[in-house]
Design a protein around this motif. Structure first.
Motif, mmCIF file in Angstrom:
data_model
loop_
_atom_site.group_PDB
_atom_site.id
_atom_site.type_symbol
_atom_site.label_atom_id
_atom_site.label_comp_id
_atom_site.label_asym_id
_atom_site.label_seq_id
_atom_site.Cartn_x
_atom_site.Cartn_y
_atom_site.Cartn_z
ATOM 1 N N LEU A 1 0.815 -1.138 0.015
ATOM 2 C CA LEU A 1 0.025 -0.013 0.042
ATOM 3 C C LEU A 1 0.780 1.264 0.090
ATOM 4 O O LEU A 1 1.854 1.263 0.800
ATOM 5 C CB LEU A 1 -0.874 -0.001 1.267
ATOM 6 C CG LEU A 1 -2.105 0.972 1.406
ATOM 7 C CD1 LEU A 1 -3.112 0.833 0.241
ATOM 8 C CD2 LEU A 1 -2.568 1.064 2.594
ATOM 9 N N GLN A 2 0.627 2.279 -0.886
ATOM 10 C CA GLN A 2 1.495 3.394 -0.708
ATOM 11 C C GLN A 2 0.572 4.390 -0.108
ATOM 12 O O GLN A 2 -0.674 4.708 -0.333
ATOM 13 C CB GLN A 2 1.596 3.693 -2.469
ATOM 14 C CG GLN A 2 2.066 2.551 -3.432
ATOM 15 C CD GLN A 2 3.420 2.098 -2.802
ATOM 16 O OE1 GLN A 2 4.313 2.998 -2.678
ATOM 17 N NE2 GLN A 2 3.491 0.837 -3.186
ATOM 18 N N PHE A 3 1.577 5.384 0.476
ATOM 19 C CA PHE A 3 1.177 6.526 1.151
ATOM 20 C C PHE A 3 2.101 7.690 0.827
ATOM 21 O O PHE A 3 3.304 7.462 0.867
ATOM 22 C CB PHE A 3 1.187 6.677 2.727
ATOM 23 C CG PHE A 3 0.006 5.393 3.283
ATOM 24 C CD1 PHE A 3 -1.216 5.599 2.592
ATOM 25 C CD2 PHE A 3 0.425 4.539 4.292
ATOM 26 C CE1 PHE A 3 -2.083 4.627 3.253
ATOM 27 C CE2 PHE A 3 -0.590 3.624 4.596
ATOM 28 C CZ PHE A 3 -1.835 3.784 4.222
ATOM 29 N N PRO A 4 1.605 8.856 0.462
ATOM 30 C CA PRO A 4 0.133 9.169 0.038
ATOM 31 C C PRO A 4 -0.401 8.217 -1.212
ATOM 32 O O PRO A 4 0.430 7.759 -1.795
ATOM 33 C CB PRO A 4 0.346 10.576 -0.340
ATOM 34 C CG PRO A 4 1.590 10.875 -0.701
ATOM 35 C CD PRO A 4 2.638 9.861 -0.008
ATOM 36 N N LEU A 5 -1.782 8.070 -1.063
ATOM 37 C CA LEU A 5 -2.374 7.306 -2.304
ATOM 38 C C LEU A 5 -2.136 7.954 -3.606
ATOM 39 O O LEU A 5 -2.378 7.346 -4.500
ATOM 40 C CB LEU A 5 -3.622 7.082 -1.725
ATOM 41 C CG LEU A 5 -3.817 6.537 -0.354
ATOM 42 C CD1 LEU A 5 -5.513 6.312 -0.084
ATOM 43 C CD2 LEU A 5 -3.300 5.242 -0.241
ATOM 44 N N ASP A 6 -1.941 9.188 -3.661
ATOM 45 C CA ASP A 6 -1.873 9.989 -5.202
ATOM 46 C C ASP A 6 -0.735 10.012 -5.528
ATOM 47 O O ASP A 6 -0.333 10.766 -6.466
ATOM 48 C CB ASP A 6 -2.637 11.218 -4.913
ATOM 49 C CG ASP A 6 -1.946 12.091 -3.777
ATOM 50 O OD1 ASP A 6 -1.106 11.613 -3.070
ATOM 51 O OD2 ASP A 6 -2.542 13.153 -3.663
ATOM 52 N N GLY A 7 0.450 9.397 -5.134
ATOM 53 C CA GLY A 7 1.915 9.584 -5.799
ATOM 54 C C GLY A 7 2.806 8.937 -5.065
ATOM 55 O O GLY A 7 2.523 8.468 -3.997
ATOM 56 N N GLU A 8 4.142 8.984 -5.647
ATOM 57 C CA GLU A 8 5.060 8.570 -4.915
ATOM 58 C C GLU A 8 6.411 9.842 -4.769
ATOM 59 O O GLU A 8 6.186 10.874 -5.287
ATOM 60 C CB GLU A 8 5.911 7.457 -6.021
ATOM 61 C CG GLU A 8 4.788 6.195 -6.177
ATOM 62 C CD GLU A 8 5.756 5.200 -7.007
ATOM 63 O OE1 GLU A 8 6.697 5.639 -7.443
ATOM 64 O OE2 GLU A 8 5.233 4.253 -7.193
ATOM 65 N N TYR B 1 -3.116 -5.001 12.881
ATOM 66 C CA TYR B 1 -2.305 -4.258 12.267
ATOM 67 C C TYR B 1 -3.066 -3.323 11.345
ATOM 68 O O TYR B 1 -4.309 -3.815 11.040
ATOM 69 C CB TYR B 1 -1.439 -5.065 11.406
ATOM 70 C CG TYR B 1 -1.997 -5.550 10.036
ATOM 71 C CD1 TYR B 1 -2.279 -4.958 9.054
ATOM 72 C CD2 TYR B 1 -2.256 -6.971 10.024
ATOM 73 C CE1 TYR B 1 -2.885 -5.543 7.893
ATOM 74 C CE2 TYR B 1 -2.964 -7.519 9.103
ATOM 75 C CZ TYR B 1 -2.920 -6.907 8.064
ATOM 76 O OH TYR B 1 -3.499 -7.450 6.911
ATOM 77 N N ASP B 2 -2.653 -2.073 11.113
ATOM 78 C CA ASP B 2 -3.564 -1.161 10.613
ATOM 79 C C ASP B 2 -2.774 0.084 10.076
ATOM 80 O O ASP B 2 -1.609 0.522 10.606
ATOM 81 C CB ASP B 2 -4.672 -0.466 11.672
ATOM 82 C CG ASP B 2 -5.403 0.509 10.919
ATOM 83 O OD1 ASP B 2 -5.917 -0.007 9.590
ATOM 84 O OD2 ASP B 2 -6.240 1.264 11.374
ATOM 85 N N ALA B 3 -3.048 0.476 8.748
ATOM 86 C CA ALA B 3 -2.242 1.700 8.018
ATOM 87 C C ALA B 3 -3.407 2.439 7.604
ATOM 88 O O ALA B 3 -4.345 1.662 6.832
ATOM 89 C CB ALA B 3 -1.374 0.908 7.202
#
Length: 480
Positions: A256-263, A288-290
């Motif tokens: 899962l990528q944070f932030p969700l809108d970019g790298e 667990y949680d993210a």
């Protein structure tokens, strides 16, 4: 056992004594083995499995006692001299066998009711079964229903009618009340005695006290039903716990990528895994949680609640929901832990829990975190790893009004965080957790493509199968 109907036929010769003796010996030996198992069986009233095993052993002992008794009769064979009515149907047990089996013969008696002379003949054993004094004499067929349960009198009447009127063999069971008030279950088998013209002249019967046998059978049936209900309840509870856990834990799989809108160099690449225990019934309160928070920050947390089953997963769901809500509302990790502690303390089903909660700000590359009696996150940088110095914090629910300190650490691109529950590094209660084994994975983490590959490395190292306790692991890498 020959009856009067076939008195004109030669009595069959009994088997050779050596064969019967061998059967008796084997039966007694088996009876002793079963009795030993019965003595060792668990008798805890809260353990239906143990009660069921004990009841089965009791039933087996009763059957083996009866088998041994019948073999004893078979060994004695028919007496050479005629005896009084029906005494030829029952041979005396050997003295030692009678003592070891509790005088089983006293549970079998015989009777004959002569319709032509109105004479009634009872064996001594039948007096013992019904608790009637021999001085009172035997009871006629008209008197017999007076000691039978009202609900069973119709059955006795039907049996007698079938035998006397229809000339058929009878086989039935009913409850009788002895003169001392004790209730006995009696099994009766009988046949009509025919005269030379083929008319019914008498009725003979063998009556057997099966009270203890039926009690054992009833115990087996009740404990089996209780065990089945317990198993059904456990299966239902397990299914509910699984469904609740699946509904609460993050639905994403893989990374899962944070932030969700970019790298970017400060973005997070997150992966996690829940490792169930080998015993599927022991679903615990590990989580667990993210979560992406308003303003671009991210929430990372893992934790563990005491207990198993629906109670643990429902408490975990309550705690995780509160944690998410307070994090979205902007409450910082230290104060958030204090609120969770108060929530557990005032819940209907108090529990203890451990947790670590991290809030990552990609703008400042700062990780703010707090812990409640939980293993500290591990920070891996440049091929080496170390555990972060934990701020003070007691177990959730352990102390009223507890305060939780908050720590901060600046993260760099390429850094990797590992959050886990305390059962990750041990497969059973006998082992001790070894943080060094996790830190030793630093070279493999450095060569991993993403967080998901790091999680796979952890699972391969510490095992997913054969675990005594469930566990969670989460990996977050800076610079997705």
């Amino acid at each position: 056992m020959p009856s009067h109907v076939f008195a004109d036929r030669p009595a069959p010769q009994p088997p050779e004594r050596g064969t019967v003796d061998a059967l008796i010996t084997r039966t007694r030996r088996l009876r002793g083995d079963v009795d030993a198992v019965r003595r060792d069986a668990v008798t805890d009233e809260d353990d239906p499995q143990g009660r069921w095993q004990r009841a089965l052993c009791d039933l087996a002992v009763h059957h083996l006692d009866d088998l041994s008794a019948h073999l004893g009769q078979l060994k004695e064979g028919l007496p050479q001299e005629p005896r009084d009515a029906f005494e030829d149907e029952f041979a005396e047990y050997e003295a030692d066998h009678a003592q070891s089996t509790g005088s089983l013969l006293s549970r079998v008696g015989s009777a004959e009711w002569n319709l032509l002379t109105d004479e009634v003949s009872w064996s001594d054993e039948l007096y013992q079964i019904l608790g009637r004094s021999p001085g009172s004499g035997p009871m006629t067929l008209d008197e017999l229903p007076s000691i039978v349960f009202a609900e069973d009198q119709g059955l006795l009447t039907a049996l007698v009618t079938d035998c006397l009127v229809d000339g058929r063999p009878i086989d039935g069971e009913f409850r009788m009340v002895r003169t001392d008030g004790r209730v006995r279950t009696v099994h009766m088998m009988g046949e009509p005695v025919l005269d030379a013209d083929g008319s019914t002249a008498a009725m003979w019967a063998v009556l057997r006290d099966v009270s203890e046998l039926r009690r054992s059978q009833r115990a087996v049936r009740e404990t089996r039903d209780s065990l089945q209900r317990r198993q059904h309840f456990a299966q239902t509870e397990h299914r509910l716990a699984v469904e609740l856990q699946e509904a609460v834990l993050p639905p994403w799989r893989g990374s899962l990528q944070f932030p969700l809108d970019g790298e970017g160099p400060t973005a997070l690449d997150v992966a996690a895994r829940y490792l169930p225990s080998a015993n599927s019934a022991l679903i615990g309160g590990d989580w667990y949680d993210a979560l992406q928070l308003p303003g671009g920050e991210s929430l990372l947390s893992v934790g563990d609640l005491t207990g198993h089953g629906v109670s643990a997963t429902s408490a975990m769901a309550m705690l995780l929901g509160a944690l998410r809500g307070m994090a979205v509302a902007g409450i910082r990790p230290g104060q958030l832990m204090a609120h969770l502690n108060q929530l557990l303390e005032t819940s209907v089903q108090p529990a203890l829990g451990s947790a670590v909660c991290c809030r990552y700000d990609p703008a400042s590359q700062t990780l703010s975190w707090a812990q409640a009696g939980h293993p500290a996150p591990l920070l891996f940088r440049n091929g080496t790893g170390r555990a972060l110095t934990p701020p003070d914090g007691v177990l959730l629910g352990a102390r009223s009004g507890a305060e939780y300190e908050q720590a901060e650490v600046r993260l760099l691109p390429g850094d990797l965080l590992v959050l886990h529950t305390d059962c990750l590094t041990r497969r059973n209660a006998a082992e001790e957790g070894e943080t060094d084994r996790l830190l030793a994975l630093a070279p493999r983490f450095a060569g991993a493509r993403d967080a998901q590959e790091c999680v796979r490395t952890v699972v391969e190292t510490f095992g997913e199968d054969g675990r005594e306790h469930d566990a969670c692991v989460m990996v977050a890498r800076i610079g997705a």
